[in-house]
Design a protein around this motif. Structure first.
Motif, PDB file in Angstrom:
ATOM      1  N   ALA A 128       4.899  15.418   5.859  1.00  0.00           N
ATOM      2  CA  ALA A 128       5.120  16.746   5.287  1.00  0.00           C
ATOM      3  C   ALA A 128       4.048  17.138   4.288  1.00  0.00           C
ATOM      4  CB  ALA A 128       6.492  16.795   4.618  1.00  0.00           C
ATOM      5  N   GLY A 129       3.249  16.177   3.837  1.00  0.00           N
ATOM      6  CA  GLY A 129       2.170  16.459   2.893  1.00  0.00           C
ATOM      7  C   GLY A 129       1.205  15.294   2.873  1.00  0.00           C
ATOM      8  N   ALA A 130       0.169  15.423   2.062  1.00  0.00           N
ATOM      9  CA  ALA A 130      -0.839  14.372   2.002  1.00  0.00           C
ATOM     10  C   ALA A 130      -0.245  13.059   1.501  1.00  0.00           C
ATOM     11  CB  ALA A 130      -1.990  14.809   1.098  1.00  0.00           C
ATOM     12  N   ARG A 131       0.789  13.135   0.670  1.00  0.00           N
ATOM     13  CA  ARG A 131       1.412  11.939   0.118  1.00  0.00           C
ATOM     14  C   ARG A 131       2.898  11.833   0.417  1.00  0.00           C
ATOM     15  NH1 ARG A 131      -1.372   9.143  -3.850  1.00  0.00           N
ATOM     16  NH2 ARG A 131      -3.426   9.972  -4.383  1.00  0.00           N
ATOM     17  N   LEU A 132       3.419  12.705   1.265  1.00  0.00           N
ATOM     18  CA  LEU A 132       4.868  12.760   1.492  1.00  0.00           C
ATOM     19  C   LEU A 132       5.206  12.636   2.969  1.00  0.00           C
ATOM     20  CD1 LEU A 132       7.784  13.281   0.486  1.00  0.00           C
ATOM     21  CD2 LEU A 132       7.316  15.744   0.753  1.00  0.00           C
ATOM     22  N   TRP A 178       7.023   8.582  -0.736  1.00  0.00           N
ATOM     23  CA  TRP A 178       5.932   9.148  -1.503  1.00  0.00           C
ATOM     24  C   TRP A 178       4.859   8.093  -1.732  1.00  0.00           C
ATOM     25  CZ3 TRP A 178      11.027  10.101  -2.526  1.00  0.00           C
ATOM     26  CH2 TRP A 178      11.436  11.442  -2.548  1.00  0.00           C
ATOM     27  N   SER A 179       3.605   8.438  -1.482  1.00  0.00           N
ATOM     28  CA  SER A 179       2.489   7.554  -1.790  1.00  0.00           C
ATOM     29  C   SER A 179       2.134   7.735  -3.263  1.00  0.00           C
ATOM     30  CB  SER A 179       1.283   7.887  -0.907  1.00  0.00           C
ATOM     31  OG  SER A 179       0.177   7.084  -1.241  1.00  0.00           O
ATOM     32  N   LEU A 180       2.289   6.681  -4.060  1.00  0.00           N
ATOM     33  CA  LEU A 180       2.030   6.752  -5.494  1.00  0.00           C
ATOM     34  C   LEU A 180       0.577   6.455  -5.843  1.00  0.00           C
ATOM     35  CD1 LEU A 180       5.186   4.871  -6.828  1.00  0.00           C
ATOM     36  CD2 LEU A 180       4.887   7.327  -6.460  1.00  0.00           C
ATOM     37  N   HIS A 181      -0.032   5.543  -5.080  1.00  0.00           N
ATOM     38  CA  HIS A 181      -1.406   5.150  -5.371  1.00  0.00           C
ATOM     39  C   HIS A 181      -2.023   4.586  -4.109  1.00  0.00           C
ATOM     40  CE1 HIS A 181      -4.895   3.435  -7.393  1.00  0.00           C
ATOM     41  NE2 HIS A 181      -4.645   2.294  -6.775  1.00  0.00           N
ATOM     42  N   GLU A 182      -3.295   4.917  -3.891  1.00  0.00           N
ATOM     43  CA  GLU A 182      -3.996   4.382  -2.723  1.00  0.00           C
ATOM     44  C   GLU A 182      -5.475   4.228  -3.059  1.00  0.00           C
ATOM     45  OE1 GLU A 182      -4.109   4.956   2.107  1.00  0.00           O
ATOM     46  OE2 GLU A 182      -2.859   6.236   0.835  1.00  0.00           O
ATOM     47  N   GLY A 184      -8.644   2.239  -1.029  1.00  0.00           N
ATOM     48  CA  GLY A 184      -9.032   1.382   0.078  1.00  0.00           C
ATOM     49  C   GLY A 184      -7.819   0.994   0.893  1.00  0.00           C
ATOM     50  N   ARG A 185      -7.593  -0.307   1.051  1.00  0.00           N
ATOM     51  CA  ARG A 185      -6.432  -0.758   1.800  1.00  0.00           C
ATOM     52  C   ARG A 185      -5.267  -1.155   0.899  1.00  0.00           C
ATOM     53  NH1 ARG A 185      -8.569  -4.878   6.322  1.00  0.00           N
ATOM     54  NH2 ARG A 185      -6.322  -5.101   6.621  1.00  0.00           N
ATOM     55  N   SER A 186      -5.397  -0.897  -0.377  1.00  0.00           N
ATOM     56  CA  SER A 186      -4.302  -1.156  -1.308  1.00  0.00           C
ATOM     57  C   SER A 186      -3.482   0.123  -1.476  1.00  0.00           C
ATOM     58  CB  SER A 186      -4.849  -1.613  -2.658  1.00  0.00           C
ATOM     59  OG  SER A 186      -3.798  -1.803  -3.581  1.00  0.00           O
ATOM     60  N   ARG A 187      -2.164  -0.007  -1.383  1.00  0.00           N
ATOM     61  CA  ARG A 187      -1.312   1.180  -1.454  1.00  0.00           C
ATOM     62  C   ARG A 187       0.020   0.817  -2.098  1.00  0.00           C
ATOM     63  NH1 ARG A 187       2.629   3.865   1.924  1.00  0.00           N
ATOM     64  NH2 ARG A 187       2.638   2.072   3.305  1.00  0.00           N
ATOM     65  N   THR A 188       0.526   1.741  -2.923  1.00  0.00           N
ATOM     66  CA  THR A 188       1.852   1.622  -3.507  1.00  0.00           C
ATOM     67  C   THR A 188       2.643   2.864  -3.141  1.00  0.00           C
ATOM     68  OG1 THR A 188       0.973   0.358  -5.376  1.00  0.00           O
ATOM     69  CG2 THR A 188       3.166   1.289  -5.629  1.00  0.00           C
ATOM     70  N   ALA A 189       3.896   2.683  -2.679  1.00  0.00           N
ATOM     71  CA  ALA A 189       4.709   3.819  -2.246  1.00  0.00           C
ATOM     72  C   ALA A 189       6.139   3.643  -2.725  1.00  0.00           C
ATOM     73  CB  ALA A 189       4.678   3.947  -0.731  1.00  0.00           C
ATOM     74  N   PHE A 190       6.782   4.773  -2.990  1.00  0.00           N
ATOM     75  CA  PHE A 190       8.196   4.783  -3.381  1.00  0.00           C
ATOM     76  C   PHE A 190       8.989   5.536  -2.330  1.00  0.00           C
ATOM     77  CE2 PHE A 190      11.759   7.039  -5.413  1.00  0.00           C
ATOM     78  CZ  PHE A 190      12.521   5.934  -5.791  1.00  0.00           C
ATOM     79  N   GLY A 191      10.074   4.943  -1.882  1.00  0.00           N
ATOM     80  CA  GLY A 191      10.939   5.580  -0.900  1.00  0.00           C
ATOM     81  C   GLY A 191      12.325   5.798  -1.463  1.00  0.00           C
ATOM     82  N   LEU A 192      12.946   6.876  -1.046  1.00  0.00           N
ATOM     83  CA  LEU A 192      14.330   7.141  -1.430  1.00  0.00           C
ATOM     84  C   LEU A 192      15.061   7.692  -0.221  1.00  0.00           C
ATOM     85  CD1 LEU A 192      16.421   7.132  -3.682  1.00  0.00           C
ATOM     86  CD2 LEU A 192      15.791   9.505  -4.177  1.00  0.00           C
TER      87      LEU A 192
END
Length: 373
Positions: A128-132, A178-182, A184-192
């Motif tokens: 739905a979005g660049a981070r969503l 939601w993508s919180l931080h990205e 390179g190949r490191s990524r942190t995401a929060f899901g609800l």
């Protein structure tokens, strides 16, 4: 239904939460290492890892992924805490929670032989979005339980066995990631996620009683198709990679919102997983995952669920579990399934410390098919 609270087992995909039910189900995909900036969408769509772990895959903006997931589990044997029990000990020493009520024997008289469960889920994920990423899953649940009944109020004489089944729509699941931080190949995401109380909690069946009758009764809590409550499924995921390897960790939970219409709710849950995956070839990756899960007891009681069986006692639910998972994820490059993603993950318990007295989990299985558009 006004007051709802519990979540169906085997957990699942669009919610970003935790089966056992299984064991839960959100699409995952293969990530091509070292993707160039202009290949950003493909980089996301190919991030490889365990297919049985929910809430870890971001969909590029404007892209759609159709999903079919299947989960299965089997249980057998009897355990009190971390100690195994035989059926003869169960029916002569473990108290019946309803002892003293009319027609109720002093001890358990119906011993579990085996229980199996299946969950089939159809759903979709959309960037739905660049981070969503948003998602929804429609589950169909099937359960079966076989019990061995012992004759009369005491003794070890076997009267016979009976099997009950339940099947139908489970709890519909909606969620967002939601993508919180990205970097390179490191990524942190929060899901609800949010599960809706669409699965039945009033399923009935016929079981052989110690007196030789087969009355129709409301089935045990574990045989119901849903939670009867709205449940939140938060998840926090971190993952990274280098070369052909990906690795990561996830913490997730299930928060039960209130009490359902039948007067109870399942316990809250929390789980932590760590994994490592290896891309052996452009079309296949293998993964290993270790998970610790804690599930609380059922709170409250359905007055229509009763009898000399373990599943009728709300205290005999939940516990602490350590499970080892191994899986594979395929992305065929030619043939009928070119452009599709097919994955499987098998889980086997390493440790089970169960609340009260329950059947033990033997294994869990997750299958996944995903088709990006």
């Amino acid at each position: 239904m006004l007051k709802r609270s519990l979540g169906a087992a085997l957990a699942c995909a669009g919610l970003l939460a935790g089966m056992a039910t299984a064991q839960t189900m959100t699409p995952t995909a293969m990530q091509a290492g070292g993707a160039m900036p202009h290949d950003h969408a493909r980089h996301h769509m190919h991030r490889h890892g365990p297919v049985g772990l929910p809430g870890r895959h971001q969909i590029p903006e404007g892209r759609l992924v159709l999903v079919y997931r299947a989960g299965a589990m089997a249980m057998s044997g009897i355990r009190a805490g971390t100690d195994d029990l035989d059926a003869a000990t169960l029916v002569t020493t473990v108290p019946n929670a309803f002892a003293g009520m009319p027609g109720q024997p002093p001890t358990i008289r119906m011993a579990p032989v085996e229980m199996t469960g299946e969950m089939h889920m159809l759903g979709a994920m959309y960037g739905a979005g660049a981070r969503l990423t948003v998602m929804g899953m429609l589950p169909y649940v099937k359960k079966s339980m076989t019990m061995r009944t012992y004759a009369g109020p005491t003794g070890t004489a076997v009267l016979g066995q009976s099997t009950t089944r339940s099947d139908g729509l489970g709890d519909i699941r909606l969620g967002a990631l939601w993508s919180l931080h990205e970097a390179g190949r490191s990524r942190t995401a929060f899901g609800l996620g949010l599960s809706l109380p669409t699965g039945s909690i009033t399923e009935t069946g016929q079981m052989l009683s110690p007196m030789g009758t087969t009355p129709t009764m409301r089935l045990a809590y574990s045989m119901q198709l849903g939670s009867g409550t709205y449940d939140l499924h938060p998840a926090l995921t971190w993952e990274a990679g280098r070369g052909a390897l990906n690795w990561g960790a996830q913490a997730r939970g299930i928060i039960r919102l209130g009490e359902n219409d039948e007067g109870y709710r399942h316990g809250h849950e929390a789980a932590v997983s760590g994994w490592l995956s290896y891309r052996a070839a452009p079309w296949i990756s293998y993964s290993g995952r270790l998970e610790y899960r804690h599930a609380g007891r059922i709170h409250g009681r359905d007055p229509r669920i009763m009898g000399p069986s373990l599943g009728a006692d709300p205290r005999n639910y939940g516990g602490r579990y350590v499970t080892l998972h191994a899986g594979a994820d395929l992305a065929p490059k030619k043939g009928l399934f070119k452009g599709h993603r097919i994955g499987v993950e098998l889980g086997v318990p390493l440790y089970q410390d169960l609340n009260g007295v329950q059947s033990k989990t033997d294994w869990t299985l997750a299958l996944a098919w995903r088709k990006p558009f």
